[in-house]
Design a protein around this motif. Structure first.
Motif, PDB file in Angstrom:
ATOM      1  N   SER A 119       0.807  -1.223   0.000  1.00  0.00           N
ATOM      2  CA  SER A 119       0.000   0.000   0.000  1.00  0.00           C
ATOM      3  C   SER A 119       0.838   1.270   0.000  1.00  0.00           C
ATOM      4  O   SER A 119       0.303   2.355  -0.256  1.00  0.00           O
ATOM      5  N   PHE A 177     -10.655  -0.381  -5.688  1.00  0.00           N
ATOM      6  CA  PHE A 177     -10.568  -1.397  -4.634  1.00  0.00           C
ATOM      7  C   PHE A 177     -10.523  -2.783  -5.271  1.00  0.00           C
ATOM      8  O   PHE A 177      -9.656  -3.609  -4.968  1.00  0.00           O
ATOM      9  N   GLY A 178     -11.478  -3.045  -6.171  1.00  0.00           N
ATOM     10  CA  GLY A 178     -11.508  -4.344  -6.837  1.00  0.00           C
ATOM     11  C   GLY A 178     -10.320  -4.562  -7.746  1.00  0.00           C
ATOM     12  O   GLY A 178      -9.747  -5.659  -7.803  1.00  0.00           O
ATOM     13  N   TYR A 228      -7.178  -3.229  -7.620  1.00  0.00           N
ATOM     14  CA  TYR A 228      -5.908  -3.466  -6.940  1.00  0.00           C
ATOM     15  C   TYR A 228      -5.933  -4.740  -6.109  1.00  0.00           C
ATOM     16  O   TYR A 228      -4.892  -5.369  -5.904  1.00  0.00           O
ATOM     17  N   PHE A 229      -7.099  -5.122  -5.631  1.00  0.00           N
ATOM     18  CA  PHE A 229      -7.198  -6.423  -4.975  1.00  0.00           C
ATOM     19  C   PHE A 229      -6.801  -7.519  -5.951  1.00  0.00           C
ATOM     20  O   PHE A 229      -5.966  -8.378  -5.656  1.00  0.00           O
ATOM     21  N   TRP A 261      -3.025  -9.159  -5.162  1.00  0.00           N
ATOM     22  CA  TRP A 261      -3.112 -10.349  -4.317  1.00  0.00           C
ATOM     23  C   TRP A 261      -3.303 -11.655  -5.084  1.00  0.00           C
ATOM     24  O   TRP A 261      -3.129 -12.734  -4.510  1.00  0.00           O
ATOM     25  N   GLY A 309      -9.564   3.591  -2.175  1.00  0.00           N
ATOM     26  CA  GLY A 309     -10.009   2.216  -2.354  1.00  0.00           C
ATOM     27  C   GLY A 309      -8.850   1.291  -2.641  1.00  0.00           C
ATOM     28  O   GLY A 309      -8.801   0.157  -2.156  1.00  0.00           O
ATOM     29  N   SER A 337      -6.990   0.612   0.552  1.00  0.00           N
ATOM     30  CA  SER A 337      -7.767  -0.236   1.463  1.00  0.00           C
ATOM     31  C   SER A 337      -7.671  -1.704   1.091  1.00  0.00           C
ATOM     32  O   SER A 337      -7.685  -2.574   1.971  1.00  0.00           O
ATOM     33  N   ALA A 338      -7.550  -1.998  -0.209  1.00  0.00           N
ATOM     34  CA  ALA A 338      -7.556  -3.390  -0.653  1.00  0.00           C
ATOM     35  C   ALA A 338      -6.411  -4.208  -0.062  1.00  0.00           C
ATOM     36  O   ALA A 338      -6.649  -5.228   0.603  1.00  0.00           O
ATOM     37  N   VAL A 353      -7.217  -6.831   2.986  1.00  0.00           N
ATOM     38  CA  VAL A 353      -7.034  -8.238   2.621  1.00  0.00           C
ATOM     39  C   VAL A 353      -5.928  -8.868   3.446  1.00  0.00           C
ATOM     40  O   VAL A 353      -6.048 -10.013   3.909  1.00  0.00           O
ATOM     41  N   VAL A 413     -15.165  -9.118  -2.292  1.00  0.00           N
ATOM     42  CA  VAL A 413     -14.801  -8.046  -3.222  1.00  0.00           C
ATOM     43  C   VAL A 413     -15.797  -7.995  -4.381  1.00  0.00           C
ATOM     44  O   VAL A 413     -16.180  -6.910  -4.845  1.00  0.00           O
TER      45      VAL A 413
END
Length: 447
Positions: A60, A267-268, A270-271, A275, A390, A393-394, A398, A415
């Motif tokens: 992050s 958010f979605g 970068y998740f 990851w 966002g 936060s991901a 997570v 997510v």
């Protein structure tokens, strides 16, 4: 003649498409940077002995920098010029990547990643606006989508490069390669990227009329161009007034909806992109299969951006974006529940990459069209900055949920629900062409 009207209504020249190519190159740096950290995550974790939460903080750190960079460089671009702000942002990026290759601790790497993020945030805030302004009405959606596709290209090239570099030269070589590539992009931008004609027309620095006409000739636009109307906000007040204007009665609702959409999509996004390799390993795949899974998302991304651009020539940009968000959520679930059959998982990963990157292309396409030229870079920069909230936060959320026992399947489903629900933030959002009639300074100040 009005240069803005001429650009909007005439065919795009070879030089205008070359400007789009430069933007693709710059956006590819963002894709390279995010995936570089993702693919070096296991090596960095092993060397520095990091927990899931500590790795989440490290992932992050660049995103914190991107948030600040988007918010800082937006007003700089509106006040001092898009190109000037862009060159400074590129310098931050080069320095951050080079120093990342020298890091001897997780703390040092986090600081250098923060600096890298400052540069990337500034690059995105400025270049997104420049491409919209140098595109005509007919091809603006496609040009923005081609630009957005650069992320997937950079991520794919960076991923393949990282897979080759890490076993032989170690994880630091990935960041060194990024510094070299960014340095080359900085040189190309300096010599070939013109200043925004919209900025020159509204701010009117010394010699602005001559500069606009010189740029017009490079663009292949024939004629002598004058400035219609009065000058916009004074340069000294541009930064403060630009942020105030985002929340005036005309822009407030649109700004809030745009911030929400950016936050949820990022958010979605970068998740999935930070990851996926690690979570696929958690699901029982090998480390090599995890990297391949991440690459499938990146490879699909470039096609998804172009698909979005094509669809906007037939359908509403906003409605297309809403459909992409709903389908992205559905395919996230399909992706993680099919890991027992790698071929199906990899195929669905390509679809996830297509849809989630198409969502980003959609946001980049509509956001510059919501604001007039004197606040356009600030508006786009603020939206990208809110999107980074966002994005930040991901990894953090997570990482914490993974440490507390959440399974990869639970994480992906959660997510997916957020992304689908986020489509509602676009309901009622108005878009307008980039031919907005510039507000007079006194009108802006009274709102």
């Amino acid at each position: 003649m009005d240069i803005r009207q001429t650009i909007n209504d005439t065919s795009m020249s070879t030089y205008q498409w070359f400007i789009v190519f430069i933007a693709v190159l710059l956006n590819a740096l963002d894709g390279f940077d995010v995936l570089a950290m993702s693919f070096t995550a296991n090596a960095v974790t092993e060397e520095f002995g990091l927990s899931g939460s500590q790795l989440g903080v490290l992932l992050s750190s660049a995103l914190f920098g991107m948030t600040a960079g988007s918010l800082i460089f937006g007003p700089i671009g509106d006040r001092f010029g898009r190109k000037n702000a862009l060159m400074i942002a590129l310098l931050f990026n080069v320095v951050g990547l080079f120093l990342s290759s020298t890091a001897q601790s997780a703390g040092q790497l986090g600081v250098w990643r923060l600096i890298t993020g400052l540069g990337i945030g500034g690059i995105l805030a400025c270049i997104t606006v420049v491409i919209s302004e140098f595109s005509n009405n007919k091809n603006r959606g496609m040009a923005m989508s081609i630009y957005a596709a650069g992320y997937g290209v950079g991520a794919s090239v960076g991923g393949f490069g990282a897979a080759q570099l890490i076993p032989t030269f170690g994880w630091r070589s990935v960041f060194a390669a990024g510094a070299i590539a960014t340095g080359v992009a900085m040189i190309v931008t300096f010599f070939f990227m013109p200043e925004s004609v919209d900025w020159l027309s509204t701010r009117r620095p010394a010699g602005a009329r001559e500069k606009v006409n010189n740029i017009a000739r490079r663009l292949g636009k024939v004629g002598t161009f004058e400035f219609p109307g009065e000058q916009s906000l004074s340069t000294k007040k541009a930064g403060v007034q630009s942020y105030v204007a985002l929340m005036n009665k005309d822009n407030r609702a649109t700004t809030i909806k745009l911030w929400a959409a950016f936050g949820i999509v990022m958010f979605g996004f970068y998740f999935a992109n930070t990851w996926t390799p690690k979570l696929l390993v958690e699901m029982g795949m090998s480390e090599q299969q995890g990297i391949i899974g991440g690459l499938m998302l990146s490879m699909g991304g470039a096609f998804g951006s172009l698909l979005y651009g094509f669809l906007t020539t037939k359908f509403s940009a906003r409605n297309t974006l809403m459909v992409f968000m709903v389908l992205a959520g559905a395919t996230l679930i399909m992706f993680i529940t099919s890991t027992s059959v790698p071929s199906i998982a990899f195929a669905s990963g390509v679809v996830v990459g297509m849809l989630i990157n198409g969502c980003v292309a959609g946001l980049y396409t509509i956001s510059p069209q919501l604001y007039s030229a004197e606040v356009r870079t600030t508006g786009v920069g603020a939206a990208i900055g809110m999107g980074r909230v966002g994005a930040i936060s991901a990894p953090l959320l997570v990482g914490s949920l993974l440490d507390s026992g959440w399974s990869p399947t639970q994480l992906y489903v959660g997510v997916a629900v957020i992304v689908v629900a986020g489509a509602t933030s676009l309901i009622g959002m108005r878009t307008q062409a980039a031919t907005v009639v510039e507000k007079q300074p006194e009108a802006l100040a009274t709102k």
